[in-house]
Design an enzyme around this catalytic site. Structure first.
Site, PDB file in Angstrom:
ATOM      1  N   HIS A 168       0.847  -1.213   0.000  1.00 54.48           N
ATOM      2  CA  HIS A 168       0.000   0.000   0.000  1.00 54.48           C
ATOM      3  C   HIS A 168       0.881   1.262   0.000  1.00 54.48           C
ATOM      4  O   HIS A 168       0.907   2.013   0.993  1.00 54.48           O
ATOM      5  CB  HIS A 168      -0.866  -0.062   1.266  1.00 54.48           C
ATOM      6  CG  HIS A 168      -1.968   0.928   1.354  1.00 54.48           C
ATOM      7  ND1 HIS A 168      -1.788   2.284   1.351  1.00 54.48           N
ATOM      8  CD2 HIS A 168      -3.314   0.756   1.484  1.00 54.48           C
ATOM      9  CE1 HIS A 168      -2.954   2.899   1.469  1.00 54.48           C
ATOM     10  NE2 HIS A 168      -3.876   2.003   1.554  1.00 54.48           N
ATOM     11  N   GLU A 272      -1.041   1.372  -5.338  1.00 56.01           N
ATOM     12  CA  GLU A 272      -0.828   0.159  -4.545  1.00 56.01           C
ATOM     13  C   GLU A 272      -0.811  -1.085  -5.433  1.00 56.01           C
ATOM     14  O   GLU A 272      -1.742  -1.316  -6.205  1.00 56.01           O
ATOM     15  CB  GLU A 272      -1.938   0.048  -3.503  1.00 56.01           C
ATOM     16  CG  GLU A 272      -2.036   1.292  -2.619  1.00 56.01           C
ATOM     17  CD  GLU A 272      -3.385   1.438  -1.946  1.00 56.01           C
ATOM     18  OE1 GLU A 272      -4.005   0.409  -1.628  1.00 56.01           O
ATOM     19  OE2 GLU A 272      -3.831   2.599  -1.760  1.00 56.01           O
TER      20      GLU A 272
HETATM   21  O1  TA6 Z   1      -6.080   1.911  -0.336  1.00 52.93           O
HETATM   22  C1  TA6 Z   1      -7.175   2.720  -0.150  1.00 52.93           C
HETATM   23  C2  TA6 Z   1      -7.786   2.473   1.223  1.00 52.93           C
HETATM   24  O2  TA6 Z   1      -8.431   1.228   1.270  1.00 52.93           O
HETATM   25  C3  TA6 Z   1      -8.710   3.645   1.510  1.00 52.93           C
HETATM   26  O3  TA6 Z   1     -10.065   3.246   1.457  1.00 52.93           O
HETATM   27  C4  TA6 Z   1      -8.261   4.116   2.898  1.00 52.93           C
HETATM   28  O4  TA6 Z   1      -8.999   3.451   3.901  1.00 52.93           O
HETATM   29  C5  TA6 Z   1      -6.788   3.741   2.871  1.00 52.93           C
HETATM   30  O5  TA6 Z   1      -6.766   2.462   2.245  1.00 52.93           O
HETATM   31  C6  TA6 Z   1      -6.075   3.783   4.193  1.00 52.93           C
HETATM   32  O6  TA6 Z   1      -6.485   2.724   5.020  1.00 52.93           O
HETATM   33  P1  TA6 Z   1      -5.903   2.670   6.541  1.00 52.93           P
HETATM   34  O7  TA6 Z   1      -6.548   1.486   7.163  1.00 52.93           O
HETATM   35  O8  TA6 Z   1      -4.411   2.530   6.420  1.00 52.93           O
HETATM   36  O9  TA6 Z   1      -6.284   3.990   7.139  1.00 52.93           O
END
Ligand code: TA6
Length: 304
Positions: A168, A272
């Site tokens: 991510h 990601e």
């Molecule tokens: O990758 C996008 C996502 O799924 C968004 O919906 C947002 O929630 C982000 O990840 C960050 O997630 P986190 O749990 O690290 O705050």
């Protein structure tokens, strides 16, 4: 523990371990090509900067560095589910391994311009309570003129593993409203902003003028982040990945995230490398799968 780590895996100036932010054990890699830092909690690459370049990864100024808490920035490892758990709301988002302490398995100077660190995590009672399967994860990080990160999932149990995963990655940019992401033209995606699940097809570059949260499916494409203000292009090539997620929270969602804040939504974009939704992966007993990403800087439109 630190003395033992440096004794066994330290490589002088090029790779050492110390207590990093919040006292979390962090490996620092310095070689002729680049510098990087990797937190053992979560197997989390926190920083990567090729020599003579701006940082490539972004870290929130409000990131929390505490055992058991996810780190807002760098490369969180999301596994064995992506986003909210599909059935159990009480479980943390993005899986159960990004807040666990990983172990150092291997450290090697591949050359004076490239250093490899391999971290590993196996199932235990805590992971089995959330994901009742035996597994071993290996995260290989190679730091050089480019950054290579590979997450290997080994099925050490008797059944078949089914999982989603993502590297991510938070990429540092001049300003989200001045960049574009190329490579996903024609790709199917799911727009998940505000909990929606609207399906569409991408046309042309992705530009940003509001919260963006899109899961692109069935794509193996290399994405490029074009940043004309910084005169650079970040190429994100991937292996073993059929999904790409593109995210920026914009103002309102950034304001709701305590470890981010409204003032800090602009200097990053998440691109990601993933396998999620219908791109879920299944691994038979005794087999393994690898999800890999290679990040390289190239000249932007204004640079050779
Ligand atoms: O990758 C996008 C996502 O799924 C968004 O919906 C947002 O929630 C982000 O990840 C960050 O997630 P986190 O749990 O690290 O705050």
């Amino acid at each position: 523990m630190l003395a033992g780590l440096n004794e066994r895996h330290g490589r002088g100036e090029s790779l050492s371990f110390a207590a990093g932010p919040g006292g979390l054990i962090t490996a620092t890699i310095r070689n002729a090509a680049a510098e990087a830092s990797i937190c053992l909690m979560g197997g989390h690459v926190m920083a990567y900067q090729p020599r003579g370049e701006r940082p490539v990864l972004w870290m929130s100024p409000n990131a929390v560095f505490e055992v058991g808490k996810p780190i807002r920035g760098g490369i969180p490892v999301c596994w064995p589910w992506f986003g909210a758990h599909p059935a159990r709301a009480e479980l943390p988002s993005h899986g159960c391994v990004r807040t666990r302490m990983w172990s150092v398995a291997e450290a090697r100077a591949l050359s004076d311009e490239s250093t490899m660190l391999r971290l590993t995590l196996a199932d235990d009672a805590e992971t089995r309570a959330a994901y009742p399967h035996a597994f071993e994860l290996n995260l290989r990080v190679v730091v050089g003129r480019d950054l290579r990160v590979e997450l290997e999932t080994c099925n050490t149990g008797s059944g078949t593993l089914a999982y989603s995963a993502a590297l991510h990655t938070y990429f540092a940019v001049s300003d989200i409203s001045g960049i574009e992401v190329n490579g996903l033209d024609g790709a199917r995606y799911i727009d998940t902003v505000g909990g929606a699940s609207r399906r569409d097809v991408q046309h042309g570059p992705i530009r940003f003028a509001a919260e963006t949260d899109a899961i692109f499916l069935d794509t193996e494409a290399t994405c490029t982040i074009e940043d004309p203000a910084w005169g650079r292009r970040i190429a994100v090539a991937k292996t073993g990945s059929r999904s790409t997620v593109v995210w920026n929270p914009w103002t309102a969602k950034a304001a709701r995230l305590k470890d981010l804040g409204e003032a800090h939504f602009a200097p990053f974009v998440c691109v990601e490398t993933a396998n999620c939704v219908e791109d879920v992966i299944t691994v038979p007993s005794g087999s393994s799968r690898r999800l890999g990403m290679r990040v390289a800087l190239a000249g932007g439109p204004d640079r050779e």
